[in-house]
Enzyme design. Structure first.
Site, mmCIF file in Angstrom:
data_model
loop_
_atom_site.group_PDB
_atom_site.id
_atom_site.type_symbol
_atom_site.label_atom_id
_atom_site.label_comp_id
_atom_site.label_asym_id
_atom_site.label_seq_id
_atom_site.Cartn_x
_atom_site.Cartn_y
_atom_site.Cartn_z
ATOM 1 N N HIS A 166 -7.787 30.345 -12.737
ATOM 2 C CA HIS A 166 -7.981 28.923 -12.450
ATOM 3 C C HIS A 166 -9.371 28.672 -11.878
ATOM 4 O O HIS A 166 -10.092 27.777 -12.312
ATOM 5 C CB HIS A 166 -6.984 28.451 -11.384
ATOM 6 C CG HIS A 166 -5.570 28.300 -11.863
ATOM 7 N ND1 HIS A 166 -5.230 27.587 -12.990
ATOM 8 C CD2 HIS A 166 -4.396 28.727 -11.329
ATOM 9 C CE1 HIS A 166 -3.911 27.601 -13.117
ATOM 10 N NE2 HIS A 166 -3.379 28.291 -12.137
ATOM 11 N N GLY A 178 0.825 -1.201 0.000
ATOM 12 C CA GLY A 178 0.000 0.000 0.000
ATOM 13 C C GLY A 178 0.854 1.244 0.000
ATOM 14 O O GLY A 178 2.051 1.190 0.267
ATOM 15 N N PRO A 179 0.231 2.359 -0.301
ATOM 16 C CA PRO A 179 0.976 3.620 -0.364
ATOM 17 C C PRO A 179 1.546 4.010 1.000
ATOM 18 O O PRO A 179 1.054 3.525 2.025
ATOM 19 C CB PRO A 179 -0.063 4.638 -0.823
ATOM 20 C CG PRO A 179 -1.331 3.925 -1.026
ATOM 21 C CD PRO A 179 -1.204 2.529 -0.567
ATOM 22 N N PRO A 180 2.539 4.876 1.012
ATOM 23 C CA PRO A 180 3.146 5.307 2.263
ATOM 24 C C PRO A 180 2.113 5.966 3.175
ATOM 25 O O PRO A 180 1.219 6.650 2.686
ATOM 26 C CB PRO A 180 4.178 6.348 1.832
ATOM 27 C CG PRO A 180 4.367 6.174 0.386
ATOM 28 C CD PRO A 180 3.143 5.511 -0.158
ATOM 29 N N GLY A 181 2.262 5.737 4.453
ATOM 30 C CA GLY A 181 1.420 6.434 5.415
ATOM 31 C C GLY A 181 0.062 5.816 5.653
ATOM 32 O O GLY A 181 -0.760 6.361 6.373
ATOM 33 N N LYS A 241 0.995 0.620 7.406
ATOM 34 C CA LYS A 241 1.589 -0.715 7.293
ATOM 35 C C LYS A 241 2.468 -1.030 8.501
ATOM 36 O O LYS A 241 2.327 -2.093 9.115
ATOM 37 C CB LYS A 241 2.400 -0.838 5.985
ATOM 38 C CG LYS A 241 1.531 -0.668 4.742
ATOM 39 C CD LYS A 241 2.323 -0.821 3.469
ATOM 40 C CE LYS A 241 3.363 0.269 3.259
ATOM 41 N NZ LYS A 241 2.782 1.612 3.161
ATOM 42 N N THR A 242 3.337 -0.103 8.832
ATOM 43 C CA THR A 242 4.203 -0.322 9.986
ATOM 44 C C THR A 242 3.363 -0.459 11.251
ATOM 45 O O THR A 242 3.583 -1.357 12.070
ATOM 46 C CB THR A 242 5.185 0.855 10.136
ATOM 47 O OG1 THR A 242 5.854 1.042 8.894
ATOM 48 C CG2 THR A 242 6.203 0.576 11.216
ATOM 49 N N GLU A 249 -4.844 33.248 -10.145
ATOM 50 C CA GLU A 249 -5.651 32.289 -9.384
ATOM 51 C C GLU A 249 -7.134 32.421 -9.722
ATOM 52 O O GLU A 249 -7.840 31.426 -9.819
ATOM 53 C CB GLU A 249 -5.438 32.463 -7.880
ATOM 54 C CG GLU A 249 -4.023 32.155 -7.403
ATOM 55 C CD GLU A 249 -3.505 30.793 -7.841
ATOM 56 O OE1 GLU A 249 -4.305 29.831 -7.896
ATOM 57 O OE2 GLU A 249 -2.310 30.692 -8.154
HETATM 58 P P1 ADP Z 1 3.260 3.153 6.515
HETATM 59 O O1 ADP Z 1 4.124 2.180 7.228
HETATM 60 O O2 ADP Z 1 2.160 2.517 5.736
HETATM 61 O O3 ADP Z 1 4.015 4.126 5.692
HETATM 62 P P2 ADP Z 1 2.790 4.062 9.154
HETATM 63 O O4 ADP Z 1 2.291 2.833 9.806
HETATM 64 O O5 ADP Z 1 4.232 4.374 9.375
HETATM 65 O O6 ADP Z 1 2.505 4.022 7.604
HETATM 66 O O7 ADP Z 1 1.886 5.284 9.601
HETATM 67 C C1 ADP Z 1 2.425 6.436 10.183
HETATM 68 C C2 ADP Z 1 1.505 6.966 11.262
HETATM 69 O O8 ADP Z 1 0.274 7.394 10.709
HETATM 70 C C3 ADP Z 1 1.127 5.937 12.275
HETATM 71 O O9 ADP Z 1 2.083 5.873 13.287
HETATM 72 C C4 ADP Z 1 -0.206 6.442 12.777
HETATM 73 O O10 ADP Z 1 -0.037 7.472 13.722
HETATM 74 C C5 ADP Z 1 -0.804 7.056 11.546
HETATM 75 N N1 ADP Z 1 -1.652 6.088 10.841
HETATM 76 C C6 ADP Z 1 -1.437 5.589 9.600
HETATM 77 N N2 ADP Z 1 -2.420 4.734 9.258
HETATM 78 C C7 ADP Z 1 -3.268 4.679 10.304
HETATM 79 C C8 ADP Z 1 -4.477 3.966 10.549
HETATM 80 N N3 ADP Z 1 -4.997 3.135 9.648
HETATM 81 N N4 ADP Z 1 -5.084 4.144 11.738
HETATM 82 C C9 ADP Z 1 -4.569 4.984 12.655
HETATM 83 N N5 ADP Z 1 -3.445 5.682 12.485
HETATM 84 C C10 ADP Z 1 -2.792 5.548 11.325
HETATM 85 ZN ZN ZN Z 2 -1.290 28.471 -11.809
HETATM 86 MG MG MG Z 3 6.142 2.387 7.326
#
Ligand code: ADP
Ligand code: ZN
Ligand code: MG
Length: 617
Positions: free
Chosen positions: A428, A202-205, A208-209, A425
């Site tokens: 746009h 999945g996309p960053p953020g 996953k971690t 702006e």
């Molecule tokens: P990834 O590993 O996918 O890049 P992370 O797990 O590192 O994303 O997410 C970073 C932070 O964003 C987490 O520590 C949490 O605070 C928040 N976050 C991301 N996804 C969720 C989620 N599904 N539910 C709650 N918090 C989330």
């Molecule tokens: Zn512009």
């Molecule tokens: Mg991560």
């Protein structure tokens, strides 16, 4: 539900970070040239400083040619590195933090820039991996390999499934893993084969971690983690030995979770590197495969890996007995966002007027990390404003900050330039508002942010975000909207006075047009064909050289079609704006006066004036 959707990774669909479409005027000339470029240090002086323990950190460039040096007093300097095989030992002996910027492809957000729209969330894509090399003599490569500092171990992660919201499907798929870690015997007794590897895609953020930690937390087992990019280092053989290390430790601590972040950094298709393979990476990958095959049956180690580039992974990783299970962790939809906001609102003092439901609706495309960041920004703003509670004002400001970076209110703008940005702006916004079937304007601002002189925020529809499907007419409208800024400048100031402010807009337009022709089969002359392989960074490495699979003639036709599309969009923008010149003037005046104009005010203006919408499509 999020997890049932297939993870779409192809350029357009996967990385649509189209939270807002910021049509910014990038004024390059006007930027204050803050003096933050580090001074340069001679190599010999650098070595001397290290010996005197005056250096705390070294960031080595991807080509190993230069390094950014941070001195103990926080000063920074740049140094050209000499090919010195003793350097590493010297640095480790003097407890210098060493980070090698891995040779990676463009961070995901840059790839996203290469995709269709105007992604604005420049989050976390670019990172240096700071870490401490443990001292000790001997062969530096060996001490690196043995260095336990790279493998992080958390005996208890303290994260549970309650902390993870909005990705219920993924959670569900992982509960089984939790069960197994808790009661391995029950599974073994009935001869159940437990997955060894789970790949989170999945996309960053998107969490996953967090999810991997929650699995460990729920099961009450230790969590080992390492990032794939840390494997790939400058010394051949280190990666492989680090993998051995990792598994050695994991076996001693089973049951446990081993988390490999950014596995694509090691697990990239072998022989795919630009300019020949990367032996180091391949050895590391081979070692990883060997280890995974090596532990027999249910040893209680479950490897969870994460990637946002499943397309580049070596197929060998996916074979049965390796990462044969994939769990998609997608961007949350509206209800997912609401739940995530709920999680991060815990422990924050929100005033009654904060409507999380509204926030969730305004933030399609935001990941969990974005939402966490948003609420945190809001809290910081509230503290700065010396409020006892976070109000909706802070939340709204935070949404914009997360989307587009902080405003630069203190930047002085001459009256003349302010007016020009206002017209740009307004152009746009007006084209956007008057095009049938386009995203509604959320806000227009001429307060500079980042490199943008001004911004027009649009709210993309949830449905479009969800499906990732964009109609031809939508894309045509989008090009016209993007050209609206430039066209307004032309109409008001004349063709000779146009500025470079529209250069971003023009690039976007060109990209959309080209993709329409070569990738989406939206050209009349060429018909529904995909020409050339996916462009941009997406497949960089594997097939950058093999992009073109069509003739010179076709290439010429593509160019023609692209310029036709742009010309049509240009004409439409011109028709809209010159047909509504009075409204354009009024909107620009309003912007000069107030600096921002919100959706309601724009509506009011459009409703009370005689706007011409009919005949330009
Ligand atoms: P990834 O590993 O996918 O890049 P992370 O797990 O590192 O994303 O997410 C970073 C932070 O964003 C987490 O520590 C949490 O605070 C928040 N976050 C991301 N996804 C969720 C989620 N599904 N539910 C709650 N918090 C989330
Ligand atoms: Zn512009
Ligand atoms: Mg991560």
């Amino acid at each position: 539900m999020a997890a049932n959707k297939r993870w779409r990774n192809a350029g357009l669909y996967g990385l649509l970070v189209v939270v807002l479409i910021a049509l910014g005027t990038a004024f390059m000339g006007g930027r204050p040239s803050a003096d933050n470029s580090p001074r340069s240090l001679r190599y010999s002086d650098f070595v001397a400083s290290v010996q005197n323990n005056q250096i705390s950190r070294v960031l080595i460039s991807p080509d190993r040619g230069t390094a950014l040096v941070v001195e103990s007093d926080g000063q920074r300097a740049q140094v050209n590195l000499a090919p010195d095989k003793d350097l590493l030992k010297l640095l480790t002996d003097h407890n210098v933090d060493i980070a090698v910027q891995p040779t990676r492809q463009a961070p995901v957000w840059q790839q996203a820039l290469g995709s269709l729209l105007f992604p604005l969330l420049l989050l976390g894509g670019l990172f240096f991996l700071l870490r401490r090399a443990q001292g000790g003599g001997g062969n530096p490569a060996m001490s690196f390999g043995k260095s336990k500092a790279r493998v992080q171990m958390e005996p208890q992660t303290q994260v549970t499934f309650d902390d993870v919201a909005g990705i219920e499907g993924a959670k569900l798929e992982l509960t089984e893993v939790v069960d197994f870690l808790k009661n391995p015997d029950r599974f073994t007794a009935v001869g159940a084969k437990i997955p060894k590897g789970v790949l989170l895609v999945g996309p960053p953020g998107t969490g996953k971690t967090l999810l991997a930690k929650a699995v460990a937390g729920e099961a009450g087992v230790p969590f080992f983690s390492i990032s794939g990019s840390e494997f790939v280092e400058m010394f051949v053989g280190v990666g492989a030995s680090r993998v051995r290390d990792l598994f050695e430790q994991a076996k001693k601590n089973a049951p446990c979770i081993v988390f490999i972040d950014e596995i694509d950094a090691v697990g990239r298709q072998r022989g795919a590197g630009l300019g020949g393979g990367n032996d180091e990476r391949e050895q590391t990958l081979n070692q990883l495969l060997t280890e995974m095959d090596g532990f027999e049956g249910n040893t209680g180690i479950i490897i969870v890996a994460a990637t946002n580039r499943p397309d580049v992974l070596d197929q060998a990783l996916m074979r049965p007995g390796r990462f044969d299970r994939q769990v998609v962790v997608d961007r949350p939809d509206y209800s997912g966002r609401l739940q995530i906001l709920g999680v991060h609102a815990r422990g924050k003092t929100l005033s009654k007027d904060v409507d999380l439901d509204k926030v969730a609706r305004r933030t399609p495309g935001f990941t969990g990390a974005d939402l966490a960041n948003l609420l945190n920004e809001a809290a910081i703003l509230a503290a700065r404003r010396q409020l006892a509670e976070i109000s909706m004002d802070e939340v709204n400001d935070a949404i914009e900050r997360v989307m587009a970076g902080p405003e630069k209110k203190d930047r002085v703008m001459s009256e003349k330039r302010k007016r020009l940005v206002a017209y740009h702006e307004a152009g746009h916004a007006l084209v956007g508002a008057l095009m049938p079937d386009y995203d509604p304007v959320q806000k227009i601002s001429i307060i500079p942010r980042g490199r943008a002189g001004g911004l027009t925020f649009f709210t993309p529809s949830e449905e479009r975000m969800e499906s990732g499907l964009y109609s031809r007419s939508y894309l045509q409208n989008q090009m016209a909207v993007a050209l609206g800024g430039r066209v307004a400048e032309e109409i008001v100031y004349g063709e000779d006075e146009v500025t470079t402010g529209a250069s971003n807009d023009l690039q976007q337009v060109a990209r959309v047009a080209r993709q329409m022709v070569t990738r989406f089969g939206m050209s009349d002359k060429l018909g529904p064909v995909a020409l050339g392989r996916a462009q941009g960074g997406m497949f960089l490495g594997r097939d950058i050289a093999a992009e073109r699979d069509f003739s010179e003639d076709t290439a010429a036709t593509i160019d023609e079609e692209v310029s036709d599309l742009v010309a049509v969009a240009y004409r439409r923008a011109t028709t809209v704006l010159s047909g509504n010149r009075a409204v354009l003037d009024e909107l620009a005046d309003l912007l000069v006066e107030q600096e921002t104009v919100d959706a309601e005010q724009l509506q009011e203006l459009l409703l009370s004036r005689d706007v011409h919408v009919a005949d330009y499509v």
